[in-house]
Design an enzyme around this catalytic site. Structure first.
Site, mmCIF file in Angstrom:
data_model
loop_
_atom_site.group_PDB
_atom_site.id
_atom_site.type_symbol
_atom_site.label_atom_id
_atom_site.label_comp_id
_atom_site.label_asym_id
_atom_site.label_seq_id
_atom_site.Cartn_x
_atom_site.Cartn_y
_atom_site.Cartn_z
ATOM 1 N N GLY A 251 0.856 -1.194 0.000
ATOM 2 C CA GLY A 251 0.000 0.000 0.000
ATOM 3 C C GLY A 251 0.886 1.235 0.000
ATOM 4 O O GLY A 251 1.318 1.698 -1.051
ATOM 5 N N ARG B 78 -2.907 13.698 -6.996
ATOM 6 C CA ARG B 78 -3.076 14.258 -5.644
ATOM 7 C C ARG B 78 -3.665 15.670 -5.693
ATOM 8 O O ARG B 78 -4.398 16.070 -4.785
ATOM 9 C CB ARG B 78 -1.728 14.209 -4.902
ATOM 10 N N GLU C 26 -4.505 7.486 -2.790
ATOM 11 C CA GLU C 26 -3.449 8.233 -3.486
ATOM 12 C C GLU C 26 -2.364 8.719 -2.510
ATOM 13 O O GLU C 26 -1.780 9.783 -2.677
ATOM 14 C CB GLU C 26 -4.028 9.363 -4.342
HETATM 15 N N1 CAA Z 1 8.106 11.923 -9.668
HETATM 16 C C1 CAA Z 1 9.118 11.320 -10.353
HETATM 17 N N2 CAA Z 1 9.928 10.376 -9.810
HETATM 18 C C2 CAA Z 1 9.739 10.060 -8.524
HETATM 19 C C3 CAA Z 1 8.714 10.656 -7.733
HETATM 20 C C4 CAA Z 1 7.896 11.639 -8.364
HETATM 21 N N3 CAA Z 1 6.906 12.244 -7.675
HETATM 22 N N4 CAA Z 1 8.745 10.122 -6.491
HETATM 23 C C5 CAA Z 1 9.745 9.225 -6.482
HETATM 24 N N5 CAA Z 1 10.329 9.189 -7.710
HETATM 25 C C6 CAA Z 1 11.479 8.363 -8.134
HETATM 26 C C7 CAA Z 1 12.685 8.652 -7.237
HETATM 27 O O1 CAA Z 1 13.436 9.742 -7.713
HETATM 28 C C8 CAA Z 1 13.470 7.343 -7.314
HETATM 29 O O2 CAA Z 1 14.214 7.284 -8.507
HETATM 30 P P1 CAA Z 1 15.850 7.472 -8.446
HETATM 31 O O3 CAA Z 1 16.340 6.388 -7.527
HETATM 32 O O4 CAA Z 1 16.272 7.326 -9.858
HETATM 33 O O5 CAA Z 1 16.080 8.827 -7.873
HETATM 34 C C9 CAA Z 1 12.360 6.296 -7.447
HETATM 35 O O6 CAA Z 1 11.181 6.978 -7.911
HETATM 36 C C10 CAA Z 1 12.060 5.631 -6.132
HETATM 37 O O7 CAA Z 1 11.674 6.657 -5.219
HETATM 38 P P2 CAA Z 1 11.821 6.504 -3.645
HETATM 39 O O8 CAA Z 1 13.188 5.955 -3.322
HETATM 40 O O9 CAA Z 1 11.405 7.792 -3.019
HETATM 41 O O10 CAA Z 1 10.735 5.339 -3.369
HETATM 42 P P3 CAA Z 1 10.153 4.785 -1.994
HETATM 43 O O11 CAA Z 1 10.006 3.323 -2.113
HETATM 44 O O12 CAA Z 1 10.918 5.337 -0.829
HETATM 45 O O13 CAA Z 1 8.635 5.372 -2.014
HETATM 46 C C11 CAA Z 1 6.879 6.886 -1.452
HETATM 47 C C12 CAA Z 1 8.329 6.699 -1.900
HETATM 48 C C13 CAA Z 1 6.648 8.396 -1.524
HETATM 49 C C14 CAA Z 1 6.637 6.398 -0.043
HETATM 50 C C15 CAA Z 1 5.933 6.168 -2.455
HETATM 51 O O14 CAA Z 1 6.026 4.773 -2.327
HETATM 52 C C16 CAA Z 1 4.482 6.547 -2.281
HETATM 53 O O15 CAA Z 1 4.041 7.593 -2.773
HETATM 54 N N6 CAA Z 1 3.690 5.686 -1.591
HETATM 55 C C17 CAA Z 1 2.239 5.853 -1.533
HETATM 56 C C18 CAA Z 1 1.627 5.098 -2.683
HETATM 57 C C19 CAA Z 1 0.280 5.621 -3.058
HETATM 58 O O16 CAA Z 1 0.038 6.805 -3.134
HETATM 59 N N7 CAA Z 1 -0.609 4.693 -3.359
HETATM 60 C C20 CAA Z 1 -1.899 5.021 -3.798
HETATM 61 C C21 CAA Z 1 -2.272 4.114 -4.938
HETATM 62 S S1 CAA Z 1 -3.491 4.716 -6.052
HETATM 63 C C22 CAA Z 1 -4.935 4.589 -5.211
HETATM 64 O O17 CAA Z 1 -5.068 5.128 -4.161
HETATM 65 C C23 CAA Z 1 -6.027 3.772 -5.814
HETATM 66 C C24 CAA Z 1 -6.987 4.553 -6.577
HETATM 67 O O18 CAA Z 1 -7.457 4.089 -7.613
HETATM 68 C C25 CAA Z 1 -7.441 5.883 -6.047
#
Ligand code: CAA
Length: 381
Positions: free
Chosen positions: A129, A244, A364
């Protein structure tokens, strides 16, 4: 960029449609968990499934502020409809606009913008999640095709969309690459092996279709992969940056409607011989509700402007989602308090708004994840 008159026309069209074709039916759809696909199709014919799509691909090509204003109008009538079209406009559309090949744009983006195809997005899994990069659904190459297996959870439109953008692993179990091992596939929902589960029985947004997905040997030609192999997580995060902001508009719409109902109710409701709007405790509550809503809307429009100017808005879209969703929850809680016993009853509209508001703090990315994103961006080194 639209002129002020053009912007007003789009927003008025959304408001009138919402007042006539959505709001009168929203309570019934909520009670029966009915997803009104015909209403989505009508919105599509008016252009509301192509709000963010450039005009060259048959979209409206709206600037982000106008898009958010239109979404707020739909949400004030029924946030369940707003999320169904908001996801389509924000995530699959953004992904195709940014990373689709010309052929993919012709095949999917153009009909999506014309309202002929409804799209959704599937990232989450039962065990993935907030930690989205730990997802496990797998795609394996077989000659010129990819074969997808696994399960997705809580995907909006999964049972009603014509196509879904699905994030799966393309790295292999013996060589996992974390976020770099994830790719995005465009999956038409009539593909053999794609199965949406029974829609979830939710607390709020009951008219939106939220379902798990089973992927059982879903075979796709290689041209169904979007962009580059291994870039799916980044594409999902970019999509969520846009998504978002849309959730922010949805939350503002819910909160605004709760305030409107509260103002009317407090003018009518009499206690101790006068309308309760004449008590200062009530006036102060309404004043605080209105102020927070205005602040949430102003923040989201400011960030929308930065996005359209090409700035990196990742941190700011998290601020919008965080602040607007917590505002919606707070405002709808106050609305129930103002309505008193009536507020707790299904016959009155504010308890639905309260239930609809809650998920804006969850999907999200939870409020906690938005704080993580903001804190990471602020951190020194
Ligand atoms: N834009 C572009 N690239 C991005 C980014 C962004 N906003 N955020 C992260 N990245 C890139 C990073 O730069 C990284 O790449 P590099 O290593 O090349 O720099 C790569 O993605 C991995 O990023 P992180 O190391 O930050 O990844 P993480 O595992 O630590 O996760 C997190 C970060 C912010 C916690 C992310 O996992 C997250 O947003 N989690 C929540 C997920 C979410 O919102 N789920 C909702 C699903 S949709 C839904 O709700 C259903 C629906 O239908 C409504």
């Amino acid at each position: 960029m639209l002129t002020a008159t053009e912007q007003r026309e789009v927003v008025e069209l959304a408001r009138e449609f919402a007042k006539e074709k959505i709001e009168p039916f929203a309570a019934e759809w909520d009670r029966t968990s009915h997803f009104p696909r015909e209403v989505i199709d009508e919105l599509g014919k008016l252009g509301f499934l192509g709000m963010t799509t450039p005009e060259e691909y048959d979209g409206m090509g709206l600037d982000t502020v106008t898009y958010l204003l239109a979404l707020e109008e739909i949400s004030a009538a029924d946030a369940a409809i707003a999320v169904s079209i908001g996801i389509h406009n924000a995530i699959p559309t953004t992904m195709l606009v940014r990373h689709g090949t010309p052929a993919q744009k012709e095949r999917w983006l153009r009909p999506m913008a014309r309202g002929e195809l409804l799209a959704g997005f599937a990232l989450s899994e039962a065990e993935a999640g907030s930690d989205a990069a730990s997802l496990r659904a797998q795609a394996t190459r077989d000659g010129k095709e990819w074969v997808l297996n696994g399960a997705k959870a809580w995907a909006t439109n999964a049972g009603t969309a014509d196509l879904m953008m699905i994030m799966v692993r393309t790295d292999q179990p013996n060589a996992r690459r974390g976020p770099k091992g994830i790719s995005t596939f465009v999956v038409p929902t009539d593909t053999k092996g794609y199965k949406a589960a029974k829609p979830e029985d939710k607390m709020g947004l009951r008219a939106s279709n939220t379902a798990g997905i089973e992927l059982n040997d879903v075979r796709l030609p290689a041209d169904h992969m979007l962009g580059d192999e291994g870039m799916g997580f980044v594409y999902a995060m970019e999509g969520l940056d846009a998504g978002r902001l849309g959730i922010g508009a949805q939350a503002v719409g819910i909160a605004r409607r709760a305030l409107e109902h509260s103002i009317s109710y407090c003018a009518e409701r009499k206690q101790f011989g006068k309308a309760i709007q004449d008590f200062q405790a009530v006036q102060f509550k309404l004043a605080d509700m209105a102020t927070r809503i205005e602040a949430a809307r102003a923040l989201s429009h400011r960030v929308a402007g930065r996005k359209d100017a090409g700035e990196d808005v990742t941190m700011f879209t998290s601020m919008v989602k965080l602040f607007a969703s917590e505002t919606a929850m707070w405002v709808t809680t106050q609305a129930i308090q103002l309505f008193g016993g009536y507020g707790y009853m299904r016959d009155f509209p504010v308890e639905k708004l309260f239930r609809d508001a809650k998920v804006t703090e969850i999907y999200e990315g939870t409020s906690e994840i938005q704080r993580v994103v903001i804190a990471r961006a602020l951190r020194h080194s």
